[in-house]
Design a protein around this motif. Sequence first.
Motif, PDB file in Angstrom:
ATOM      1  N   GLN A  66      -5.735  -1.217  -7.039  1.00 30.60           N
ATOM      2  CA  GLN A  66      -6.918  -0.651  -6.393  1.00 30.60           C
ATOM      3  C   GLN A  66      -6.592   0.734  -5.848  1.00 30.60           C
ATOM      4  OE1 GLN A  66      -8.207  -3.218  -3.278  1.00 30.60           O
ATOM      5  NE2 GLN A  66     -10.219  -2.328  -3.113  1.00 30.60           N
ATOM      6  N   HIS A  67      -7.598   1.617  -5.822  1.00 31.97           N
ATOM      7  CA  HIS A  67      -7.456   2.955  -5.272  1.00 31.97           C
ATOM      8  C   HIS A  67      -8.440   3.139  -4.120  1.00 31.97           C
ATOM      9  CE1 HIS A  67      -4.727   4.453  -8.239  1.00 31.97           C
ATOM     10  NE2 HIS A  67      -5.538   4.167  -9.233  1.00 31.97           N
ATOM     11  N   ILE A  68      -8.357   4.314  -3.508  1.00 29.73           N
ATOM     12  CA  ILE A  68      -9.261   4.766  -2.452  1.00 29.73           C
ATOM     13  C   ILE A  68      -9.354   3.745  -1.316  1.00 29.73           C
ATOM     14  CG2 ILE A  68     -11.502   5.793  -1.930  1.00 29.73           C
ATOM     15  CD1 ILE A  68     -11.740   6.512  -4.845  1.00 29.73           C
ATOM     16  N   ILE A  69      -8.208   3.429  -0.796  1.00 30.08           N
ATOM     17  CA  ILE A  69      -8.121   2.643   0.420  1.00 30.08           C
ATOM     18  C   ILE A  69      -7.717   3.641   1.498  1.00 30.08           C
ATOM     19  CG2 ILE A  69      -6.980   0.736   1.579  1.00 30.08           C
ATOM     20  CD1 ILE A  69      -6.367  -0.267  -1.356  1.00 30.08           C
ATOM     21  N   LYS A  70      -8.594   3.899   2.437  1.00 28.60           N
ATOM     22  CA  LYS A  70      -8.325   4.924   3.437  1.00 28.60           C
ATOM     23  C   LYS A  70      -7.509   4.360   4.597  1.00 28.60           C
ATOM     24  CE  LYS A  70     -12.119   8.036   2.529  1.00 28.60           C
ATOM     25  NZ  LYS A  70     -13.185   8.827   3.132  1.00 28.60           N
ATOM     26  N   GLY A  71      -6.564   5.157   5.048  1.00 27.81           N
ATOM     27  CA  GLY A  71      -5.731   4.780   6.176  1.00 27.81           C
ATOM     28  C   GLY A  71      -6.364   5.204   7.489  1.00 27.81           C
ATOM     29  N   LYS A  72      -5.611   5.088   8.552  1.00 24.44           N
ATOM     30  CA  LYS A  72      -6.088   5.515   9.860  1.00 24.44           C
ATOM     31  C   LYS A  72      -6.194   7.027   9.902  1.00 24.44           C
ATOM     32  CE  LYS A  72      -4.301   1.698  12.549  1.00 24.44           C
ATOM     33  NZ  LYS A  72      -3.448   1.296  13.667  1.00 24.44           N
ATOM     34  N   TYR A  83       0.857  -1.180   0.000  1.00 24.22           N
ATOM     35  CA  TYR A  83       0.000   0.000   0.000  1.00 24.22           C
ATOM     36  C   TYR A  83       0.894   1.230   0.000  1.00 24.22           C
ATOM     37  CZ  TYR A  83      -3.786  -3.174   1.121  1.00 24.22           C
ATOM     38  OH  TYR A  83      -4.711  -4.182   1.074  1.00 24.22           O
ATOM     39  N   VAL A  84       0.742   2.086  -1.010  1.00 23.95           N
ATOM     40  CA  VAL A  84       1.562   3.291  -1.169  1.00 23.95           C
ATOM     41  C   VAL A  84       0.650   4.511  -1.247  1.00 23.95           C
ATOM     42  CG1 VAL A  84       3.419   2.041  -2.316  1.00 23.95           C
ATOM     43  CG2 VAL A  84       1.616   3.076  -3.685  1.00 23.95           C
ATOM     44  N   PRO A  85       1.190   5.723  -1.046  1.00 29.61           N
ATOM     45  CA  PRO A  85       0.355   6.908  -1.224  1.00 29.61           C
ATOM     46  C   PRO A  85      -0.255   6.939  -2.619  1.00 29.61           C
ATOM     47  CG  PRO A  85       2.409   7.496  -0.188  1.00 29.61           C
ATOM     48  CD  PRO A  85       2.524   6.057  -0.566  1.00 29.61           C
ATOM     49  N   HIS A  86      -1.420   7.567  -2.737  1.00 30.86           N
ATOM     50  CA  HIS A  86      -2.223   7.538  -3.966  1.00 30.86           C
ATOM     51  C   HIS A  86      -1.401   7.859  -5.212  1.00 30.86           C
ATOM     52  CE1 HIS A  86      -5.790   7.750  -6.423  1.00 30.86           C
ATOM     53  NE2 HIS A  86      -5.406   8.937  -6.858  1.00 30.86           N
ATOM     54  N   ILE A  87      -1.453   6.956  -6.200  1.00 31.17           N
ATOM     55  CA  ILE A  87      -0.797   7.140  -7.489  1.00 31.17           C
ATOM     56  C   ILE A  87      -1.883   7.474  -8.500  1.00 31.17           C
ATOM     57  CG2 ILE A  87       0.548   6.032  -9.302  1.00 31.17           C
ATOM     58  CD1 ILE A  87       1.733   4.219  -7.144  1.00 31.17           C
ATOM     59  N   ARG A 131      -8.184  11.328   6.627  1.00 34.58           N
ATOM     60  CA  ARG A 131      -7.755   9.954   6.393  1.00 34.58           C
ATOM     61  C   ARG A 131      -7.047   9.914   5.039  1.00 34.58           C
ATOM     62  NH1 ARG A 131     -12.538   5.879   7.360  1.00 34.58           N
ATOM     63  NH2 ARG A 131     -10.836   4.445   7.033  1.00 34.58           N
ATOM     64  N   PRO A 132      -5.753   9.582   5.010  1.00 36.51           N
ATOM     65  CA  PRO A 132      -5.033   9.578   3.741  1.00 36.51           C
ATOM     66  C   PRO A 132      -5.515   8.455   2.827  1.00 36.51           C
ATOM     67  CG  PRO A 132      -3.650   8.734   5.496  1.00 36.51           C
ATOM     68  CD  PRO A 132      -4.906   9.219   6.134  1.00 36.51           C
TER      69      PRO A 132
END
Length: 107
Positions: free
Chosen positions: A66-72, A22-26, A92-93
């Motif tokens: 996949q996109h739009i996986i929200k973190g804590k 899981y990486v910051p949004h690409i 939430r990032p």
Amino acid sequence: MNYAIVNIKGNQFKLIENKYVYVPHISVKSGNKIMLNQVVMFSKKGIPFLGNPFLENISVQIEVLQHIIKGKKIIIFKKKRRKGYKVKNGFRPIFSKIKVISFLEKK
């Protein structure tokens, strides 16, 4: 076991073949394959290769799954003492799920 340490949006990630990260949004459509050229370190059969700052002849091919996986939730709280000033914010990032396909070496 081959692995690479790659710079993605200012953060360094250890990437192993056929593993998910899981990486910051690409900003690439999910399902597309892209190449990452900012390889800081590459290890092949236990032999490390270090870049200065990046390795020129190695790149990593990844697939965005996949996109739009929200973190804590991250809380931002600002306060100035004795002034009655308090502001509480949070967000939430958004992360992207990627899969490492292969490491490509140019000769």
